[in-house]
Write a protein that holds these residues in place. Structure first.
Motif, PDB file in Angstrom:
ATOM      1  N   UNK A  14      37.671  50.164  64.885  1.00 56.00           N
ATOM      2  CA  UNK A  14      39.006  49.593  65.112  1.00 56.00           C
ATOM      3  C   UNK A  14      38.967  48.073  65.207  1.00 56.00           C
ATOM      4  N   UNK A  15      37.817  47.507  65.594  1.00 59.42           N
ATOM      5  CA  UNK A  15      37.695  46.053  65.698  1.00 59.42           C
ATOM      6  C   UNK A  15      37.851  45.384  64.346  1.00 59.42           C
ATOM      7  N   UNK A  16      37.649  46.140  63.262  1.00 59.06           N
ATOM      8  CA  UNK A  16      37.741  45.582  61.915  1.00 59.06           C
ATOM      9  C   UNK A  16      39.142  45.699  61.324  1.00 59.06           C
ATOM     10  N   UNK A  17      40.059  46.315  62.057  1.00 63.26           N
ATOM     11  CA  UNK A  17      41.397  46.562  61.523  1.00 63.26           C
ATOM     12  C   UNK A  17      42.313  45.346  61.606  1.00 63.26           C
ATOM     13  N   UNK A  69      31.072  44.800  72.027  1.00 62.85           N
ATOM     14  CA  UNK A  69      32.252  43.967  71.810  1.00 62.85           C
ATOM     15  C   UNK A  69      33.520  44.793  71.921  1.00 62.85           C
ATOM     16  N   UNK A  70      34.443  44.376  72.792  1.00 61.01           N
ATOM     17  CA  UNK A  70      35.666  45.135  73.040  1.00 61.01           C
ATOM     18  C   UNK A  70      36.881  44.211  72.973  1.00 61.01           C
ATOM     19  N   UNK A 116      35.330  40.646  72.083  1.00 61.17           N
ATOM     20  CA  UNK A 116      35.030  40.234  70.719  1.00 61.17           C
ATOM     21  C   UNK A 116      36.130  39.314  70.171  1.00 61.17           C
ATOM     22  N   UNK A 117      37.271  39.299  70.858  1.00 60.78           N
ATOM     23  CA  UNK A 117      38.398  38.466  70.421  1.00 60.78           C
ATOM     24  C   UNK A 117      38.280  37.030  70.916  1.00 60.78           C
ATOM     25  N   UNK A 118      37.324  36.770  71.799  1.00 65.34           N
ATOM     26  CA  UNK A 118      37.137  35.423  72.342  1.00 65.34           C
ATOM     27  C   UNK A 118      36.229  34.629  71.401  1.00 65.34           C
TER      28      UNK A 118
END
Length: 240
Positions: A18-21, A163-164, A219-221
Motif C-alpha cells: 500500500x505504501x507504493x499506491x 516503514x509505516x 515512510x512519509x517523512x
C-alpha cells in the motif's frame, strides 16, 4: 566520515504494498515508488547494506481473496506474485538512480529474478547491492512481515526498519484517537500482549527469538530513514 556515524551497517527495510499506491485506490504510483527509492538511495550513500521486503496488498490481498470464497493457499500464492511485481518496480526505480539491485524470489521465476539463495544474497549485500526479497517465504499462510523477519535473521541484519504511515508505535490509532500515546521503546512481549499493530504475531515472536530489533518509523517523512540511521528522528524501537 559519514559512514562511521551510521548506527547500523546492515538493515532490512520492510514496507507494505500500500505504501507504493500514493493517493490511488490500488496499483503502483510511479512518483511514490521514485520517492521511496530516493530514501533508500540516501541510506545507501551512507555505506549501509540494505535489503528489502515489499508487501503485495496494493495489487492483491490473499486474506481478502480467501474471505470471498477463494481457497486460502491459492489466494496467498497470488499475493506472493504481487510482491514480485512490486519488487521489480522498486528494482527499476533504484537502478534508475544508479544503484545495483537484485531481486530474489522464493518462488523460482528465472526470467525476471534470481532464486532465493542465502549465500548469494549475502554476497550481493557485501558488494553494496540492494537485495529485494520477493514472494514472501514461498509458502502460504505466512505474511510478508514474517518473511521480512526470516530474511533479516538469515542475512544477519542488525535491525528491521518498518516503514509505516505514522512515526512509531501507538497504544491506539493516532488518526482516530488524538490522545493516542506513542512509545519510544517497547518490548516484544508488550506488543504481543497489547495486540499492537506493528507486525503479525509470528513475525514479532521470530524477531524476539533472534533478538532482532524492529524500528518503526514514518515512510512519509522525507529523510526519515536516513535520519534514524544517523541517530536522529522520531521512531519506536521494539526490542527485548
Amino acid at each position: 566520515m559519514t559512514e562511521a556515524r551510521t548506527t547500523y551497517k546492515r538493515v532490512l527495510l520492510k514496507i507494505s504494498g500500500e505504501a507504493l499506491m500514493g493517493d490511488q485506490a490500488y496499483g503502483l504510483h510511479p512518483p511514490t515508488v521514485q520517492r521511496i527509492a530516493r530514501e533508500v538511495q540516501s541510506v545507501h550513500e551512507l555505506g549501509v547494506e540494505i535489503c528489502m521486503v515489499i508487501g503485495g496488498g496494493n495489487i492483491f490481498r490473499g486474506l481478502s481473496g480467501s474471505a470471498q470464497g477463494m481457497e486460502r493457499s491459492t489466494a496467498d500464492y497470488m499475493g506472493m506474485l504481487a510482491t514480485v511485481m512490486n519488487a521489480l518496480a522498486m528494482q527499476s526505480a533504484l537502478e534508475g538512480l544508479g544503484i545495483h539491485t537484485r531481486v530474489q524470489s522464493a518462488i523460482p521465476m528465472d526470467t525476471v529474478s534470481e532464486p532465493y539463495i542465502r549465500r548469494r544474497a549475502v554476497r550481493h549485500l557485501e558488494k553494496k547491492r540492494v537485495v529485494i526479497f520477493a514472494a514472501g517465504t514461498g509458502n502460504p499462510y505466512f505474511t510478508t512481515d514474517t518473511a521480512a523477519t526470516l530474511r533479516a535473521s538469515e542475512m544477519h541484519c542488525e535491525a528491521i526498519f518498518k516503514g509505516t504511515k505514522v512515526d512509531g508505535v501507538y497504544d491506539k490509532d493516532p488518526k482516530k484517537f488524538p490522545d493516542a500515546k506513542r512509545y519510544d521503546k517497547i518490548t516484544y512481549d508488550d506488543v504481543l500482549q497489547q495486540h499492537l499493530a506493528v507486525m503479525d504475531a509470528s513475525a514479532i515472536a521470530l524477531a524476539r527469538d533472534n533478538s532482532l530489533p524492529i524500528v518503526v518509523f514514518s515512510l512519509d517523512e522525507p529523510g526519515g530513514f536516513r535520519g534514524i540511521l544517523a541517530g536522529q528522528g522520531t521512531y519506536t524501537i521494539v526490542r527485548g
